[in-house]
Design a protein around this motif. Structure first.
Motif, PDB file in Angstrom:
ATOM      1  N   VAL A 111       1.118 -11.357   1.435  1.00  0.00           N
ATOM      2  CA  VAL A 111       0.741  -9.962   1.652  1.00  0.00           C
ATOM      3  C   VAL A 111      -0.419  -9.534   0.769  1.00  0.00           C
ATOM      4  O   VAL A 111      -1.186  -8.644   1.116  1.00  0.00           O
ATOM      5  CB  VAL A 111       1.966  -9.039   1.443  1.00  0.00           C
ATOM      6  CG1 VAL A 111       2.331  -8.926  -0.030  1.00  0.00           C
ATOM      7  CG2 VAL A 111       1.730  -7.652   2.010  1.00  0.00           C
ATOM      8  N   LEU A 112      -0.567 -10.200  -0.353  1.00  0.00           N
ATOM      9  CA  LEU A 112      -1.650  -9.834  -1.262  1.00  0.00           C
ATOM     10  C   LEU A 112      -2.946 -10.591  -0.984  1.00  0.00           C
ATOM     11  O   LEU A 112      -3.947 -10.362  -1.634  1.00  0.00           O
ATOM     12  CB  LEU A 112      -1.237 -10.096  -2.713  1.00  0.00           C
ATOM     13  CG  LEU A 112      -0.477  -8.973  -3.388  1.00  0.00           C
ATOM     14  CD1 LEU A 112      -0.190  -9.351  -4.820  1.00  0.00           C
ATOM     15  CD2 LEU A 112      -1.268  -7.676  -3.350  1.00  0.00           C
ATOM     16  N   GLU A 117      -5.289  -5.444   0.464  1.00  0.00           N
ATOM     17  CA  GLU A 117      -4.177  -5.247  -0.448  1.00  0.00           C
ATOM     18  C   GLU A 117      -4.476  -5.617  -1.893  1.00  0.00           C
ATOM     19  O   GLU A 117      -3.762  -5.227  -2.791  1.00  0.00           O
ATOM     20  CB  GLU A 117      -2.940  -6.015   0.032  1.00  0.00           C
ATOM     21  CG  GLU A 117      -2.283  -5.402   1.247  1.00  0.00           C
ATOM     22  CD  GLU A 117      -1.851  -3.950   1.030  1.00  0.00           C
ATOM     23  OE1 GLU A 117      -1.777  -3.505  -0.120  1.00  0.00           O
ATOM     24  OE2 GLU A 117      -1.629  -3.262   2.011  1.00  0.00           O
ATOM     25  N   SER A 119      -5.810  -4.902  -5.035  1.00  0.00           N
ATOM     26  CA  SER A 119      -6.248  -3.619  -5.579  1.00  0.00           C
ATOM     27  C   SER A 119      -7.607  -3.731  -6.243  1.00  0.00           C
ATOM     28  O   SER A 119      -7.796  -4.510  -7.169  1.00  0.00           O
ATOM     29  CB  SER A 119      -5.239  -3.122  -6.599  1.00  0.00           C
ATOM     30  OG  SER A 119      -5.794  -2.059  -7.327  1.00  0.00           O
ATOM     31  N   ARG A 128      -3.259  -0.802 -17.611  1.00  0.00           N
ATOM     32  CA  ARG A 128      -3.116  -2.220 -17.312  1.00  0.00           C
ATOM     33  C   ARG A 128      -2.506  -3.031 -18.455  1.00  0.00           C
ATOM     34  O   ARG A 128      -1.663  -3.872 -18.234  1.00  0.00           O
ATOM     35  CB  ARG A 128      -4.474  -2.795 -16.921  1.00  0.00           C
ATOM     36  CG  ARG A 128      -4.385  -4.274 -16.586  1.00  0.00           C
ATOM     37  CD  ARG A 128      -5.584  -4.757 -15.809  1.00  0.00           C
ATOM     38  NE  ARG A 128      -5.581  -6.206 -15.720  1.00  0.00           N
ATOM     39  CZ  ARG A 128      -4.828  -6.906 -14.916  1.00  0.00           C
ATOM     40  NH1 ARG A 128      -3.980  -6.296 -14.120  1.00  0.00           N
ATOM     41  NH2 ARG A 128      -4.900  -8.223 -14.886  1.00  0.00           N
TER      42      ARG A 128
ATOM     43  N   GLU B  38       1.149   0.491  -7.247  1.00  0.00           N
ATOM     44  CA  GLU B  38       0.440  -0.428  -8.139  1.00  0.00           C
ATOM     45  C   GLU B  38       1.405  -1.373  -8.864  1.00  0.00           C
ATOM     46  O   GLU B  38       1.106  -2.550  -9.051  1.00  0.00           O
ATOM     47  CB  GLU B  38      -0.420   0.354  -9.140  1.00  0.00           C
ATOM     48  CG  GLU B  38      -1.131  -0.491 -10.178  1.00  0.00           C
ATOM     49  CD  GLU B  38      -2.069  -1.546  -9.602  1.00  0.00           C
ATOM     50  OE1 GLU B  38      -2.527  -1.400  -8.443  1.00  0.00           O
ATOM     51  OE2 GLU B  38      -2.338  -2.532 -10.308  1.00  0.00           O
ATOM     52  N   LEU B  40       4.168  -2.442  -7.700  1.00  0.00           N
ATOM     53  CA  LEU B  40       4.589  -3.426  -6.699  1.00  0.00           C
ATOM     54  C   LEU B  40       3.485  -4.480  -6.518  1.00  0.00           C
ATOM     55  O   LEU B  40       3.763  -5.678  -6.443  1.00  0.00           O
ATOM     56  CB  LEU B  40       4.903  -2.733  -5.364  1.00  0.00           C
ATOM     57  CG  LEU B  40       5.251  -3.658  -4.202  1.00  0.00           C
ATOM     58  CD1 LEU B  40       6.414  -4.592  -4.527  1.00  0.00           C
ATOM     59  CD2 LEU B  40       5.578  -2.843  -2.944  1.00  0.00           C
ATOM     60  N   ARG B  41       2.238  -4.025  -6.506  1.00  0.00           N
ATOM     61  CA  ARG B  41       1.122  -4.994  -6.424  1.00  0.00           C
ATOM     62  C   ARG B  41       1.163  -5.952  -7.612  1.00  0.00           C
ATOM     63  O   ARG B  41       0.991  -7.152  -7.476  1.00  0.00           O
ATOM     64  CB  ARG B  41      -0.226  -4.260  -6.431  1.00  0.00           C
ATOM     65  CG  ARG B  41      -0.573  -3.598  -5.131  1.00  0.00           C
ATOM     66  CD  ARG B  41      -2.074  -3.303  -5.077  1.00  0.00           C
ATOM     67  NE  ARG B  41      -2.403  -2.518  -3.886  1.00  0.00           N
ATOM     68  CZ  ARG B  41      -2.561  -1.192  -3.894  1.00  0.00           C
ATOM     69  NH1 ARG B  41      -2.465  -0.520  -5.021  1.00  0.00           N
ATOM     70  NH2 ARG B  41      -2.842  -0.547  -2.778  1.00  0.00           N
ATOM     71  N   ARG B  42       1.402  -5.398  -8.791  1.00  0.00           N
ATOM     72  CA  ARG B  42       1.455  -6.251  -9.995  1.00  0.00           C
ATOM     73  C   ARG B  42       2.627  -7.222  -9.921  1.00  0.00           C
ATOM     74  O   ARG B  42       2.516  -8.380 -10.326  1.00  0.00           O
ATOM     75  CB  ARG B  42       1.565  -5.378 -11.254  1.00  0.00           C
ATOM     76  CG  ARG B  42       0.316  -4.546 -11.488  1.00  0.00           C
ATOM     77  CD  ARG B  42       0.407  -3.737 -12.770  1.00  0.00           C
ATOM     78  NE  ARG B  42      -0.733  -2.814 -12.852  1.00  0.00           N
ATOM     79  CZ  ARG B  42      -1.118  -2.171 -13.935  1.00  0.00           C
ATOM     80  NH1 ARG B  42      -0.456  -2.332 -15.073  1.00  0.00           N
ATOM     81  NH2 ARG B  42      -2.157  -1.363 -13.919  1.00  0.00           N
ATOM     82  N   LEU B  44       3.925  -8.455  -7.241  1.00  0.00           N
ATOM     83  CA  LEU B  44       3.567  -9.501  -6.275  1.00  0.00           C
ATOM     84  C   LEU B  44       2.562 -10.484  -6.878  1.00  0.00           C
ATOM     85  O   LEU B  44       2.632 -11.688  -6.633  1.00  0.00           O
ATOM     86  CB  LEU B  44       2.985  -8.865  -5.010  1.00  0.00           C
ATOM     87  CG  LEU B  44       4.011  -8.163  -4.108  1.00  0.00           C
ATOM     88  CD1 LEU B  44       3.318  -7.211  -3.130  1.00  0.00           C
ATOM     89  CD2 LEU B  44       4.847  -9.182  -3.343  1.00  0.00           C
TER      90      LEU B  44
END
Lengths: 134, 134
Positions: A111-112, A117, A119, A128, B38, B40-42, B44
């Motif tokens: 998905v990434l 997707e 970011s 961060r 964000e 969730l992105r991290r 993944l």
């Protein structure tokens, strides 16, 4: 800790607490729904799950029309007292789609991989590098 | 359903979605925490859980200071697309108390036996007899 009192649970500003419903035999997580204090009382009294429907704004005894009751075997609360884990004997399917569990779809590992997707802010996000204990 | 897109998930008005963390081997529910898009992105990207701390208002990679990382094995989303189930390999304890799971306390079956907890409104609640499908 002392004796447990329903008043000690932390309901959110809408008076709700998330309840994770788990199959008491298989351990499968079946669904998540929300309870207010009164629906938790009803759950304890009926020994069947009773939720508060956020969309319909009414109590909802799971299975009352579908027959797919959830018979309560045990209820646990977490360290922060703001979430419940309800172990149940599920009759039929927990999900309105007919699936046994509401969690029947998996996020693909790819998905990434799409540019969309990934970011663009990944290196500029203000938090961060911030980390916190545990 | 088509291809899954992170944008299809329903985050609440605070931009959060509850994530149930489950031991991928034993099925034990370890904890519940919240993710924003964000985090969730991290999660993944790192293959380790990353949450949004509602109290501290910052990202929180589970285990970064305690070593109790949660290595992500799979992520599922529910039928309403407003909850996540994350199956993990938990290093050590998930709970800051040292317990393996945050759900280490059980509500006793006798909790309703005290007069205080037996709701006096049980027969007068406006929604008592209202029921809904499923």
């Amino acid at each position: 800790m002392g004796k447990f009192n329903l008043k000690d649970l932390k309901f959110d500003k809408n008076g709700l607490i998330p309840a994770i419903i788990q199959d008491y035999k298989t351990g499968a997580v079946l669904m998540v729904a929300y309870m207010n204090r009164e629906s938790l009382r009803r759950t304890l009294r009926l020994k069947k799950t009773c939720f508060w429907s956020r969309s319909r704004k009414e109590y909802w005894i799971k299975g009352l029309t579908s027959g797919h009751f959830q018979f309560v075997k045990a209820i646990y609360y977490d360290c922060d007292m703001d979430a419940l884990l309800v172990k149940v004997r599920q009759v039929g399917a927990a999900c309105h789609t007919g699936n046994r569990s509401c969690f029947y779809r998996k996020i693909s590992g790819t998905v990434l991989k799409s540019k969309r997707e990934l970011s663009p802010k990944r290196d500029t996000s203000p938090n961060r590098s911030r980390t916190v204990p545990s």
